[in-house]
Design a protein around this motif. Structure first.
Motif, PDB file in Angstrom:
ATOM      1  N   GLU A 268       0.740  -1.128   0.148  1.00 52.62           N
ATOM      2  CA  GLU A 268      -0.051  -0.015  -0.144  1.00 52.62           C
ATOM      3  C   GLU A 268       0.786   1.286   0.020  1.00 52.62           C
ATOM      4  OE1 GLU A 268      -3.817  -1.736   2.585  1.00 52.62           O
ATOM      5  OE2 GLU A 268      -2.225  -0.728   3.473  1.00 52.62           O
ATOM      6  N   VAL A 269       1.911   1.169   0.594  1.00 53.99           N
ATOM      7  CA  VAL A 269       2.965   2.322   0.818  1.00 53.99           C
ATOM      8  C   VAL A 269       3.433   2.551  -0.555  1.00 53.99           C
ATOM      9  CG1 VAL A 269       4.970   3.213   1.804  1.00 53.99           C
ATOM     10  CG2 VAL A 269       3.061   2.198   3.421  1.00 53.99           C
ATOM     11  N   LEU A 270       4.160   1.651  -1.095  1.00 53.12           N
ATOM     12  CA  LEU A 270       4.685   1.629  -2.263  1.00 53.12           C
ATOM     13  C   LEU A 270       3.532   2.214  -3.519  1.00 53.12           C
ATOM     14  CD1 LEU A 270       7.080  -1.508  -2.378  1.00 53.12           C
ATOM     15  CD2 LEU A 270       7.649   1.015  -2.101  1.00 53.12           C
ATOM     16  N   ILE A 271       2.406   1.838  -3.598  1.00 56.89           N
ATOM     17  CA  ILE A 271       1.548   1.919  -4.629  1.00 56.89           C
ATOM     18  C   ILE A 271       1.269   3.676  -4.331  1.00 56.89           C
ATOM     19  CG2 ILE A 271      -1.042   1.783  -5.185  1.00 56.89           C
ATOM     20  CD1 ILE A 271      -0.935  -0.647  -4.615  1.00 56.89           C
ATOM     21  N   ALA A 272       1.118   4.239  -2.925  1.00 61.11           N
ATOM     22  CA  ALA A 272       0.711   5.585  -2.672  1.00 61.11           C
ATOM     23  C   ALA A 272       1.739   6.207  -3.168  1.00 61.11           C
ATOM     24  CB  ALA A 272       0.196   5.914  -1.364  1.00 61.11           C
ATOM     25  N   CYS A 273       3.225   5.891  -3.009  1.00 56.54           N
ATOM     26  CA  CYS A 273       4.265   6.836  -3.301  1.00 56.54           C
ATOM     27  C   CYS A 273       4.484   6.679  -4.661  1.00 56.54           C
ATOM     28  CB  CYS A 273       5.409   6.250  -2.580  1.00 56.54           C
ATOM     29  SG  CYS A 273       7.088   6.913  -2.710  1.00 56.54           S
ATOM     30  N   ILE A 274       4.445   5.424  -5.461  1.00 52.79           N
ATOM     31  CA  ILE A 274       4.499   5.637  -6.786  1.00 52.79           C
ATOM     32  C   ILE A 274       3.319   6.546  -7.700  1.00 52.79           C
ATOM     33  CG2 ILE A 274       4.383   4.370  -9.121  1.00 52.79           C
ATOM     34  CD1 ILE A 274       7.063   3.927  -7.390  1.00 52.79           C
ATOM     35  N   TRP A 275       2.354   6.422  -7.331  1.00 53.64           N
ATOM     36  CA  TRP A 275       0.919   7.143  -7.832  1.00 53.64           C
ATOM     37  C   TRP A 275       1.239   8.579  -7.659  1.00 53.64           C
ATOM     38  CZ3 TRP A 275      -4.240   8.291  -5.354  1.00 53.64           C
ATOM     39  CH2 TRP A 275      -5.255   8.646  -6.402  1.00 53.64           C
ATOM     40  N   LYS A 276       1.545   9.035  -6.418  1.00 56.73           N
ATOM     41  CA  LYS A 276       1.997  10.641  -6.055  1.00 56.73           C
ATOM     42  C   LYS A 276       2.962  11.007  -7.132  1.00 56.73           C
ATOM     43  CE  LYS A 276       3.189  14.042  -2.680  1.00 56.73           C
ATOM     44  NZ  LYS A 276       1.946  14.673  -2.849  1.00 56.73           N
ATOM     45  N   TYR A 334      -2.134  11.599   2.131  1.00 55.40           N
ATOM     46  CA  TYR A 334      -3.641  11.455   1.358  1.00 55.40           C
ATOM     47  C   TYR A 334      -3.904  10.487   0.426  1.00 55.40           C
ATOM     48  CZ  TYR A 334      -6.863  13.452  -1.796  1.00 55.40           C
ATOM     49  OH  TYR A 334      -7.990  13.741  -2.650  1.00 55.40           O
ATOM     50  N   ALA A 335      -2.787  10.265  -0.234  1.00 56.18           N
ATOM     51  CA  ALA A 335      -2.677   9.346  -1.527  1.00 56.18           C
ATOM     52  C   ALA A 335      -2.715   7.874  -0.905  1.00 56.18           C
ATOM     53  CB  ALA A 335      -1.517   9.253  -2.358  1.00 56.18           C
ATOM     54  N   LEU A 336      -2.287   7.716   0.323  1.00 58.35           N
ATOM     55  CA  LEU A 336      -2.347   6.427   1.115  1.00 58.35           C
ATOM     56  C   LEU A 336      -3.619   6.222   1.608  1.00 58.35           C
ATOM     57  CD1 LEU A 336      -1.038   3.636   2.147  1.00 58.35           C
ATOM     58  CD2 LEU A 336       0.027   5.246   4.005  1.00 58.35           C
ATOM     59  N   GLU A 337      -4.348   7.148   2.187  1.00 61.56           N
ATOM     60  CA  GLU A 337      -5.802   6.785   2.803  1.00 61.56           C
ATOM     61  C   GLU A 337      -6.585   6.361   1.653  1.00 61.56           C
ATOM     62  OE1 GLU A 337      -6.600   6.903   5.607  1.00 61.56           O
ATOM     63  OE2 GLU A 337      -5.782   8.512   6.872  1.00 61.56           O
ATOM     64  N   LEU A 338      -6.383   6.729   0.162  1.00 62.75           N
ATOM     65  CA  LEU A 338      -7.052   6.342  -0.794  1.00 62.75           C
ATOM     66  C   LEU A 338      -6.930   4.974  -1.078  1.00 62.75           C
ATOM     67  CD1 LEU A 338      -7.204   9.666  -3.089  1.00 62.75           C
ATOM     68  CD2 LEU A 338      -9.204   9.043  -1.740  1.00 62.75           C
ATOM     69  N   VAL A 339      -5.625   4.845  -1.257  1.00 55.52           N
ATOM     70  CA  VAL A 339      -5.290   3.251  -1.809  1.00 55.52           C
ATOM     71  C   VAL A 339      -5.552   2.522  -0.740  1.00 55.52           C
ATOM     72  CG1 VAL A 339      -3.176   1.899  -1.859  1.00 55.52           C
ATOM     73  CG2 VAL A 339      -3.283   4.024  -2.716  1.00 55.52           C
ATOM     74  N   ARG A 340      -5.616   2.680   0.600  1.00 54.00           N
ATOM     75  CA  ARG A 340      -6.116   1.493   1.781  1.00 54.00           C
ATOM     76  C   ARG A 340      -7.606   1.393   1.623  1.00 54.00           C
ATOM     77  NH1 ARG A 340      -3.152   1.564   6.950  1.00 54.00           N
ATOM     78  NH2 ARG A 340      -5.405   1.551   7.654  1.00 54.00           N
ATOM     79  N   LYS A 341      -8.310   2.461   0.853  1.00 43.48           N
ATOM     80  CA  LYS A 341      -9.741   2.014   1.146  1.00 43.48           C
ATOM     81  C   LYS A 341     -10.377   1.420  -0.214  1.00 43.48           C
ATOM     82  CE  LYS A 341     -11.201   6.666   2.919  1.00 43.48           C
ATOM     83  NZ  LYS A 341     -11.884   7.805   2.697  1.00 43.48           N
ATOM     84  N   ILE A 342      -9.314   0.843  -1.061  1.00 48.20           N
ATOM     85  CA  ILE A 342      -9.605   0.207  -2.298  1.00 48.20           C
ATOM     86  C   ILE A 342      -9.840  -1.209  -2.014  1.00 48.20           C
ATOM     87  CG2 ILE A 342      -8.515  -1.004  -4.313  1.00 48.20           C
ATOM     88  CD1 ILE A 342      -6.923   1.661  -4.755  1.00 48.20           C
TER      89      ILE A 342
END
Length: 461
Positions: A268-276, A334-342
């Motif tokens: 989750e952390v890596l997805i959020a970081c890459i997405w941002k 912010y991005a991580l919160e969204l990713v966690r909800k998926i």
């Protein structure tokens, strides 16, 4: 042919491709794919690659087994169990895909030799492999969907005694876990097993639409009204690179997160970081609505109970949406919160609703505009595949796609284990992406691959 560089050139010689049939007679029948298998977004061929060392350590003039022959013979026996892979797809009413299993068509197989060592290939063993087209030759007319071979395998001997096994499979027939099951079966048979430890299970009706179909969930991944602005998704000049995340890089990223998000998974952390970083790099318009999705397996705690050995596509990719400027300007949390909800969206009902959506909407392609997708294959045990020469130096997905990144497990030559994420972007956007990513990883030099070239000569044996 790749462009010459300062690196030494090498030659790849290949024999004429041949069709490998099941070693024994198999049922002649037509088998339908599931309503998750035959969606438009899976109608392409997915490449995998594995590199193996020469583990023959004995001296003298002893003749050792040829990996090409061993794998070719084991492939024929594996197809007795996975006989639908030797068939061909045809399309029925409402674009419904089915496999015509005749036992007389087979899997394409190429024998090749490259005058280079595994050591000399160096970073090229990491995805995206810059020589994939040479270690997995695209036979003209073989990569279609209807009436074409479902699988192509090329085994390339190296001068060091090592070898490369590259394969391409029609994604509608299986997913990453399914291809592992099949390659693992080939390996088990090559090592003397009489039958696979993972007995293949078809039962595609488990993931078919209900009767009557009814869409009960919101499926933003297919919504064409989100991310309609001009983006890099249509850019033709893309480059691929891989980024290594070890213990130190991941810890550096976590320092940018508040305490209540420290329990987030590494994925989750890596997805959020890459997405941002990717959102900043691709310079979307501030008010453009973007999506991030990652593939969630159907068989979780709240998912559908699938039988062991099921090798069809068994996942969905729920999405989170946000305005581009909010992803860019807000902290990483912010991005991580969204990713966690998926992941909270995934349930048996969600999977049923996706299958129903496919039938009602005509099996559409997922929307690509403003859509970033991550597939986590790091949990698929490709590193356990063994054809009799030991475990691979690397095995897994061979390359990324324009709007899709893959996470794979990778061990560096230093012994450091971590996750490799492949990214595909235009050149200038890639430069911006690397600069943004360095802000989160402490500007430690990351292991980046994808832009090295050798001169390659292709010829026929």
């Amino acid at each position: 042919m790749a462009q010459p560089s300062s690196q030494a050139s090498f030659t790849v010689r290949r024999q004429e491709p041949r069709l490998i049939l099941p070693a024994k007679p198999t049922p002649s029948e037509v088998k339908q794919l599931s309503d998750l298998d035959d969606q438009e977004g899976l109608r392409f061929h997915m490449p995998f690659i594995a590199f193996f060392r020469n583990t023959n350590k004995k001296g003298g003039n002893e003749t050792y087994p040829d990996p090409v022959k061993v794998i070719r013979d084991a492939l024929a026996h594996a197809l007795v169990y996975y006989y639908p892979l030797a068939g061909r797809l045809k399309e029925g009413d409402s674009r419904k895909l089915m496999v015509d299993c005749t036992g007389e068509l087979g899997v394409l197989f190429i024998e090749a030799v490259a005058d280079i060592t595994l050591e000399h290939l160096g970073d090229a063993i990491q995805p995206p492999c810059p020589y994939l087209e040479h270690f997995l030759y695209d036979i003209p007319g073989s990569s279609g969907i209807i009436g074409c071979p479902l699988m192509l395998i090329q085994v390339t001997r190296l001068t060091c005694g090592g070898f490369i096994v590259a394969t391409r499979v029609n994604h509608t027939i299986t997913d990453a876990l399914g291809i592992f099951y099949f390659l693992n079966t080939i390996g088990e048979i090559a090592r003397g097993a009489n039958e696979p430890s993972y007995r293949p299970v078809w039962k595609r009706e488990i993931l078919n639409a209900r009767d009557p179909p009814r869409v009960t969930c919101v499926h933003r991944e297919y919504d064409t009204t989100v991310g309609t602005g001009a983006t890099m998704d249509t850019h033709a000049d893309l480059i691929d690179k891989s980024f290594f995340f070890g213990f130190q890089e991941i810890n550096c990223i976590r320092k940018h997160l508040p305490s209540h998000l420290q329990s987030s998974s590494t994925f989750e952390v890596l997805i959020a970081c890459i997405w941002k970083c990717r959102t900043i790099a691709t310079e979307h318009k501030p008010n453009e609505m973007l999506r991030v999705s990652y593939m969630v397996g159907a068989g979780g705690k709240r998912g559908i109970k699938l039988p062991p050995g099921y090798y069809g596509n068994a996942y969905a990719m729920p999405s989170a949406i946000s305005k581009a400027e909010l992803v860019c300007k807000n902290p990483l949390g912010y991005a991580l919160e969204l990713v966690r909800k998926i992941k909270t969206q995934m349930s048996e009902e969600y999977m049923r609703s996706v299958a129903d959506y496919m039938v009602i909407k005509g099996r559409p392609h997922y929307s690509t505009a403003g859509h970033f997708i991550v597939a986590d294959s790091s949990r698929v045990p490709f590193r356990e595949i063994d054809f009799g020469w030991g475990k691979p130096v690397y095995a897994g997905v061979a390359k990324a796609a324009p709007n899709t990144s893959f996470c794979v497990r990778f061990k560096k030559s230093t012994g450091e284990d971590g996750i490799l994420i492949q990214v595909s972007l235009p050149l200038q956007a890639m430069d911006r992406f690397e600069k943004e990513l360095a802000k989160f990883t402490g500007e430690r030099p990351m292991h980046v691959t994808g832009d090295k070239k050798h001169a390659i000569i292709i010829s026929m044996l």
